[in-house]
Each structure stands twice: as structure tokens, then as C-alpha cells.
Design an enzyme around this catalytic site. Sequence first.
Site, PDB file in Angstrom:
ATOM      1  N   CYS A  76      11.450 -24.912  -5.264  1.00 23.66           N
ATOM      2  CA  CYS A  76      11.397 -24.695  -6.700  1.00 23.66           C
ATOM      3  C   CYS A  76       9.999 -25.064  -7.214  1.00 23.66           C
ATOM      4  O   CYS A  76       9.392 -26.030  -6.778  1.00 23.66           O
ATOM      5  CB  CYS A  76      12.411 -25.502  -7.488  1.00 23.66           C
ATOM      6  SG  CYS A  76      14.105 -25.172  -7.036  1.00 23.66           S
ATOM      7  N   GLU A 101       6.968 -22.301  18.986  1.00 30.02           N
ATOM      8  CA  GLU A 101       6.317 -21.885  17.742  1.00 30.02           C
ATOM      9  C   GLU A 101       6.267 -20.355  17.632  1.00 30.02           C
ATOM     10  O   GLU A 101       6.487 -19.794  16.565  1.00 30.02           O
ATOM     11  CB  GLU A 101       4.913 -22.515  17.682  1.00 30.02           C
ATOM     12  CG  GLU A 101       4.042 -22.087  16.523  1.00 30.02           C
ATOM     13  CD  GLU A 101       4.603 -22.384  15.147  1.00 30.02           C
ATOM     14  OE1 GLU A 101       5.627 -23.077  15.025  1.00 30.02           O
ATOM     15  OE2 GLU A 101       4.022 -21.871  14.171  1.00 30.02           O
ATOM     16  N   ASN A 103      13.291 -29.690 -10.058  1.00 29.01           N
ATOM     17  CA  ASN A 103      13.093 -29.402  -8.628  1.00 29.01           C
ATOM     18  C   ASN A 103      13.623 -30.611  -7.871  1.00 29.01           C
ATOM     19  O   ASN A 103      13.223 -31.742  -8.145  1.00 29.01           O
ATOM     20  CB  ASN A 103      11.587 -29.213  -8.387  1.00 29.01           C
ATOM     21  CG  ASN A 103      11.236 -29.205  -6.916  1.00 29.01           C
ATOM     22  OD1 ASN A 103      12.057 -28.856  -6.076  1.00 29.01           O
ATOM     23  ND2 ASN A 103      10.016 -29.590  -6.607  1.00 29.01           N
ATOM     24  N   GLY A 104      14.561 -30.392  -6.958  1.00 27.96           N
ATOM     25  CA  GLY A 104      15.143 -31.514  -6.220  1.00 27.96           C
ATOM     26  C   GLY A 104      16.655 -31.377  -6.172  1.00 27.96           C
ATOM     27  O   GLY A 104      17.187 -30.295  -6.424  1.00 27.96           O
ATOM     28  N   TRP A 142      14.628 -22.007  -5.810  1.00 29.44           N
ATOM     29  CA  TRP A 142      15.118 -21.879  -4.427  1.00 29.44           C
ATOM     30  C   TRP A 142      16.477 -22.559  -4.447  1.00 29.44           C
ATOM     31  O   TRP A 142      16.587 -23.778  -4.584  1.00 29.44           O
ATOM     32  CB  TRP A 142      14.167 -22.585  -3.467  1.00 29.44           C
ATOM     33  CG  TRP A 142      14.523 -22.416  -2.032  1.00 29.44           C
ATOM     34  CD1 TRP A 142      14.185 -21.379  -1.220  1.00 29.44           C
ATOM     35  CD2 TRP A 142      15.282 -23.314  -1.215  1.00 29.44           C
ATOM     36  NE1 TRP A 142      14.694 -21.576   0.042  1.00 29.44           N
ATOM     37  CE2 TRP A 142      15.365 -22.756   0.075  1.00 29.44           C
ATOM     38  CE3 TRP A 142      15.904 -24.547  -1.440  1.00 29.44           C
ATOM     39  CZ2 TRP A 142      16.043 -23.374   1.120  1.00 29.44           C
ATOM     40  CZ3 TRP A 142      16.579 -25.161  -0.404  1.00 29.44           C
ATOM     41  CH2 TRP A 142      16.639 -24.570   0.866  1.00 29.44           C
ATOM     42  N   GLU A 148      11.452 -16.299  11.676  1.00 29.95           N
ATOM     43  CA  GLU A 148      11.446 -16.574  10.246  1.00 29.95           C
ATOM     44  C   GLU A 148      10.923 -15.410   9.405  1.00 29.95           C
ATOM     45  O   GLU A 148      11.320 -15.267   8.254  1.00 29.95           O
ATOM     46  CB  GLU A 148      10.695 -17.863   9.918  1.00 29.95           C
ATOM     47  CG  GLU A 148       9.214 -17.803  10.146  1.00 29.95           C
ATOM     48  CD  GLU A 148       8.515 -19.118   9.812  1.00 29.95           C
ATOM     49  OE1 GLU A 148       8.937 -19.798   8.869  1.00 29.95           O
ATOM     50  OE2 GLU A 148       7.539 -19.447  10.507  1.00 29.95           O
ATOM     51  N   HIS A 196      18.857 -22.445  34.075  1.00 27.74           N
ATOM     52  CA  HIS A 196      20.011 -23.300  33.794  1.00 27.74           C
ATOM     53  C   HIS A 196      20.879 -22.752  32.669  1.00 27.74           C
ATOM     54  O   HIS A 196      21.605 -23.501  32.028  1.00 27.74           O
ATOM     55  CB  HIS A 196      19.520 -24.725  33.486  1.00 27.74           C
ATOM     56  CG  HIS A 196      18.696 -25.269  34.603  1.00 27.74           C
ATOM     57  ND1 HIS A 196      19.231 -25.706  35.781  1.00 27.74           N
ATOM     58  CD2 HIS A 196      17.337 -25.372  34.749  1.00 27.74           C
ATOM     59  CE1 HIS A 196      18.253 -26.085  36.602  1.00 27.74           C
ATOM     60  NE2 HIS A 196      17.099 -25.888  35.997  1.00 27.74           N
ATOM     61  N   LYS A 234       8.084 -22.613   0.914  1.00 22.08           N
ATOM     62  CA  LYS A 234       6.934 -23.200   1.593  1.00 22.08           C
ATOM     63  C   LYS A 234       7.031 -24.715   1.694  1.00 22.08           C
ATOM     64  O   LYS A 234       6.710 -25.298   2.704  1.00 22.08           O
ATOM     65  CB  LYS A 234       5.662 -22.811   0.845  1.00 22.08           C
ATOM     66  CG  LYS A 234       4.372 -23.303   1.476  1.00 22.08           C
ATOM     67  CD  LYS A 234       4.025 -22.494   2.691  1.00 22.08           C
ATOM     68  CE  LYS A 234       2.805 -23.012   3.416  1.00 22.08           C
ATOM     69  NZ  LYS A 234       2.808 -22.554   4.813  1.00 22.08           N
ATOM     70  N   LYS A 241       7.949 -18.317  14.575  1.00 22.03           N
ATOM     71  CA  LYS A 241       7.204 -17.372  13.718  1.00 22.03           C
ATOM     72  C   LYS A 241       7.944 -16.046  13.636  1.00 22.03           C
ATOM     73  O   LYS A 241       8.100 -15.473  12.574  1.00 22.03           O
ATOM     74  CB  LYS A 241       5.813 -17.092  14.279  1.00 22.03           C
ATOM     75  CG  LYS A 241       4.632 -17.958  14.022  1.00 22.03           C
ATOM     76  CD  LYS A 241       4.306 -18.399  12.663  1.00 22.03           C
ATOM     77  CE  LYS A 241       5.234 -19.418  12.082  1.00 22.03           C
ATOM     78  NZ  LYS A 241       4.787 -20.756  11.916  1.00 22.03           N
ATOM     79  N   ARG A 258       7.228 -21.620  -3.348  1.00 27.06           N
ATOM     80  CA  ARG A 258       8.167 -22.742  -3.355  1.00 27.06           C
ATOM     81  C   ARG A 258       9.615 -22.291  -3.542  1.00 27.06           C
ATOM     82  O   ARG A 258      10.545 -23.098  -3.453  1.00 27.06           O
ATOM     83  CB  ARG A 258       7.813 -23.720  -4.470  1.00 27.06           C
ATOM     84  CG  ARG A 258       6.422 -24.272  -4.388  1.00 27.06           C
ATOM     85  CD  ARG A 258       6.150 -25.209  -5.524  1.00 27.06           C
ATOM     86  NE  ARG A 258       6.983 -26.386  -5.427  1.00 27.06           N
ATOM     87  CZ  ARG A 258       6.700 -27.465  -4.719  1.00 27.06           C
ATOM     88  NH1 ARG A 258       5.578 -27.511  -4.050  1.00 27.06           N
ATOM     89  NH2 ARG A 258       7.518 -28.483  -4.667  1.00 27.06           N
TER      90      ARG A 258
HETATM   91  C1  F6R Z   1       7.290 -22.504   9.577  1.00 27.46           C
HETATM   92  C2  F6R Z   1       6.967 -23.513   8.602  1.00 27.46           C
HETATM   93  C3  F6R Z   1       7.866 -24.686   8.475  1.00 27.46           C
HETATM   94  C4  F6R Z   1       7.055 -25.948   8.123  1.00 27.46           C
HETATM   95  C5  F6R Z   1       7.995 -27.119   7.828  1.00 27.46           C
HETATM   96  C6  F6R Z   1       7.229 -28.403   7.563  1.00 27.46           C
HETATM   97  O1  F6R Z   1       6.324 -21.507   9.617  1.00 27.46           O
HETATM   98  O2  F6R Z   1       6.003 -23.408   7.899  1.00 27.46           O
HETATM   99  O3  F6R Z   1       8.638 -24.875   9.611  1.00 27.46           O
HETATM  100  O4  F6R Z   1       6.208 -26.257   9.186  1.00 27.46           O
HETATM  101  O5  F6R Z   1       8.790 -26.809   6.726  1.00 27.46           O
HETATM  102  O6  F6R Z   1       6.354 -28.255   6.502  1.00 27.46           O
HETATM  103  P1  F6R Z   1       5.174 -29.260   6.272  1.00 27.46           P
HETATM  104  O7  F6R Z   1       4.206 -29.107   7.380  1.00 27.46           O
HETATM  105  O8  F6R Z   1       4.591 -28.883   4.948  1.00 27.46           O
HETATM  106  O9  F6R Z   1       5.771 -30.646   6.262  1.00 27.46           O
END
Ligand code: F6R
Length: 599
Positions: free
Chosen positions: A2, A472, A100-101, A74, A479, A495, A594, A476, A27
Site C-alpha cells: 500500500c 533465484e 498501510n499495514g 495491496w 513471479e 531424490h 515491491k 524470477k 507498493r
Molecule cells: C523478488 C523480490 C522479493 C524481495 C523480498 C524482500 O523479485 O523482489 O522476493 O526480494 O520481498 O524484499 P527486500 O529485499 O526489500 O527486503
Amino acid sequence: MCGIIGYIGQKKISPILIDGLRKLEYRGYDSAGICVLSQGELKTIKRMGKLEELAASPEVAKLDGAIGIAHTRWATHGEPSEKNAHPHLDCQGNIAIVHNGIIENYQVLRDLLLKEGHKISSETDSEVLAHLVEKFYQGDLLQAVKETLLLVRGAYGLAAIHKNHEQIIVARKGSPLVLGLGENEMFIASDVPAILEHTKKVVYLNDDEIAIVGQTDYQITNLEGKEIDKKVEEIKWTVEQMEKKGYKHFMLKEIFEQSEAIANTLRGRIKDGQVKLSIDFDVKKIKRIIITACGTSWHSGLIAKYLLESIAEVSTEVDYASEFRYRSPMVGYSDMAIVISQSGETADTLAALREAKERGAKSLGIINVVGSTISREVDSGIYLHVGPEIGVASTKAFTSQVVALLLLTLYIRQQKGMSLDKDLLRDLSDIPEKIDQALHRAEEIKKIAEQFKDSKNFLYLGRGLNFPVALEGALKLKEISYIHAEGYPAAEIKHGPIALIDQNMPVVFIATKNNLSEKIISNMQEVKARRGIVIALVSDSEEKVEQIADYIIKVPETKDELSPIVNSIPLQLLAYYIADLKGLDVDKPRNLAKSVTVE
Ligand code: F6R
């Protein structure tokens, strides 16, 4: 999650609030709303869906007034809908809040308010805040918000306005809030980009602080009313850094920025064969390191474990922050907790940091956003300096986290009086060039992406330092493209997961040259023998896999310690191109946000 923005001043208000929300859309982006005090009345407009739905509404353009708040959501409690969008109003329409929260005890509060006759119209936890302020309001908005906050449990970044007051009340616990100081105008926001166009002078609120913001002044106190004198900080990021600069998506821009970003992370930190970091405690005394983080940042932590144990010779554990905070971890005075967070605001990582500190550990942050909550609470830190990361999927922050963690590893080794590998230092300094070379192959990767855009599943396999790279790569892809993808240590598939292999399963092998490459080539054979499709990511000079792999992605050769940085680039590009070819909204994937400021 948010985004909140507020304005008090004499300029046309709706463009300020809507443009601010645009910068905060990362956000949350399932609904949005705006409320402006206009001729003594609160006028509220909300829309379901992306912010553009709200921005395009003709009523928004007509809004006129000197005070307003706005929100991009969000969803946590209640589905995305117009009714659940913020701002929320009290029964009389006199008070508006954006939040927000999460209010954890909202159900009890909601029941109480309903009994008292309040009409609650949304399914959100946030709406109770508006009604509580109404309940406590006796002519003093600040006092009513304070009394409200004494009753609630949970996390909030909150802004409230009342039709009879030329002020915005803001408060924070667990969710970020910043005040922007302009000339004869004031801003409040969840994050600096929302207000950067208007001012670079900001004051960050800390937890349990509340501020009363007028057009020309502000006052910050704690909930008991004790005044708090705060430093005004100057933001260094520019508006240009926040823009797409001709790229189709922020994610693509951020992928291509990586050589420059990493040059910034390295700047001034390797000099005369030494690593220069300013860490305020003695790292030699550290007996054990515990790394906590979430998502992509957790993956860089896993890479760091390999580096810290083999180079700095310090025993290292890596934990999901969300697990660490609730598992009564054995942590003490001789431990160092490393918290890794791009945003510096992730709720679980922040809580893990607090837990580790309370148990006596020294703390060190690997953070991008300067002035963020985690950066302010750690004992010491290393900033990434990669500029704002706007695309929801983390790219440049990840590779620079690995660089910062490698610098830290080398620094610990150096402080322990052990010699540094000069070749590694030189190659680390030169890594931006290798990144550029890897980026030059983007078109080849796009062609591979075309073959796989309709795949339903993917496996990513790697070993050693490149096992987290496989995780990773899979994250990527899933998501942003919504293709199911898993990462595994390559030898582990025997396994269980090998049962999934058939002619429809693409398997990405991260198989650049190192002491395990022979073994990983054997793992490739195992997949091929079961008719799996092999996409091999290999070093430039590699020839053996050409007979085995269906597709080959070559990357410039590096020392193994640096390979996660270079190997991540084609995996980011592969995910990006697949998602883009599928026509998806790469920068704002569904259900994500984000900055995850709720647990
Ligand atoms: C994936 C991604 C998330 C963040 C995670 C932690 O691409 O961006 O998995 O890495 O939400 O976020 P930060 O690094 O801001 O604590």
C-alpha cells in the site's frame, strides 16, 4: 504494501496526489482512492483496479482544495474492490484515513464499534481506524488519533484528515512514513519517490511517532505527547533515476543498469589491495554469522553463506526472516546478524533484526534504500548505492547484494589478518565489464524465450554457489510469467524431482566452469536420458555440453566466487522476455508488491 501520499498547500492538488501514487504503485495496485477537503467538505473518489482507472476519472481532475490524502492498495483484508479501497470515512463523512499495514485486533474493535452503532461499510481492517477517530474526536484531531492508536495492535502507516482542520495527522508503527518539506507546502508519503519531484528535504518518522502537519510547519511527538526533535535529511536520488529512460519496463532498465549499479556498489571500497568498509564493531571477534532476509534477498544470503564459510572461515547460517523471528533462535553476543533488504522496510526482516539485537547479536544491514527503517536500526551497514529499484522483481539489487556480501567476506578475512586473493580483488573490480558482456547477448536469450513462452513448468538446477542462483532464476520466472518453476541443487533431483522430467520439461542448468562442472554435466546427461529439454548456461570456453544441451547460453568466464553475479543476468533476461512475450505486466505482477511491510 500500500502506498500513501498526502499534500497540504496551494497548488492544484489532484495531479500532485495522482502522480505521487504513480510513483508508489509498486507498493500495491489493486485499487486506489483519493480524498480532498474542498469547500469544507471531504470529497472522496475510489476505483477498483490499476491507478489509471482512478487517474482517468473526470471527477478527479475537477477536485480542488488545499488538503488531500490518497492511497494505492495491496489487499490484505477484503478483496480488491471499490468499497474496500481507501480512503475510509467515518459515519458522518467528516474524517478520512488512509492506512498501510495490518490492524491485528480489528475484529474486536469492529464488533465494539458496530455495537455502538457505527456503520462499517468495507471488509477491511483499516476502516475501524476512521470510526475510532470519530469515536474519540472532541474537537482535537491529533488527540483522537492518539487515543485510537493506543487501542490498536498491529502495524500502521496512517494519515488522517478532518473537514474542520487544516492539517494532516500521520503516525507510524511498522510501516514507513516520511514528511516532505516544501516552500509553503508539505507532503507526506510512504516512500520518497512519491514526493521527490517537489522536494528533497525529508524527515523520516520512526515507530510510535505521530506528527501534526500544517502547510508551513510540523510537530512530531511520541504517543505520550513528548516532542521529538528530528533531523531534516537531504535526498540524493534524482527524478531521472526514477524514470524508464526509453526502456519498455523498469525491470528491463534495471537489468541493463547492472554494470553501472555494481560499479557504484564497489566505488571506493577496494583500494591498494585492501577492502575499505566502515563497520563500527570488531568483526574479528564474530564467532558465527546469522543471515536473515526474504525472497530474492534471502537468495543472496545463501550465496553469502558459501562465501563467508570458504573465504572468511566463519560459520554461517541463513534463515528466512519470517521463520527466524518466531523460532526462539539460539543467538548471542558473539554472533553477528546480517539482514539483507533492498527496501529496508520488509516487516519480517525488520522483526528478525530486532529479535537478533534483543538477544545480544551485533547487527549489520545490506540495504539499498538510504534512511529506510532497517538501515536506521542496524549497528552498522553497507549501502548498495544502486539507485531506486522500481520493478517489482528484484534484479540489480540482487546482484549488488552479492557484491556487497563478497566485499564484507573479504573484509572479515582481511581483519582477521589473513591474506586476500589479489586476483579475486582485481576480477571483482572488473566485474562491471563482464556484466556488460553478458548483457550483450540479450537478443540470443530473447530467441530462447520465444521457444518457451508457453511452457507450463520449468526446473532450474545448479550446484555450490550456483544453487541459490538456480533458486533465484526460478523465482524470477514464476513471479513475472506465472509459469511454475522450481530451483534445486542439481544432484538432488535424483531424490524425487527427476520423476517430473519428460519431453515437455525445460531444465535450465547453471553449469559454468568450476570444480563441480564435470558433475553437473553428468546431471545434464541424466535429464537428457529422460527426454528433458536442456538449456545450459555455460562459460564461453565450454565445448563439452554442445552435444548434450538443446540450447546453450554462454557467459563470460569469471572466477567461481563471481559467477553468481554474471550467471544471474541471462536468467533475469530469460524470465523478462518470457513474461513480456506472454503480454504480462512485468513491472507489476499479479498479487505482488515491491515493499512487503506486512508479515
Ligand atoms: C523478488 C523480490 C522479493 C524481495 C523480498 C524482500 O523479485 O523482489 O522476493 O526480494 O520481498 O524484499 P527486500 O529485499 O526489500 O527486503
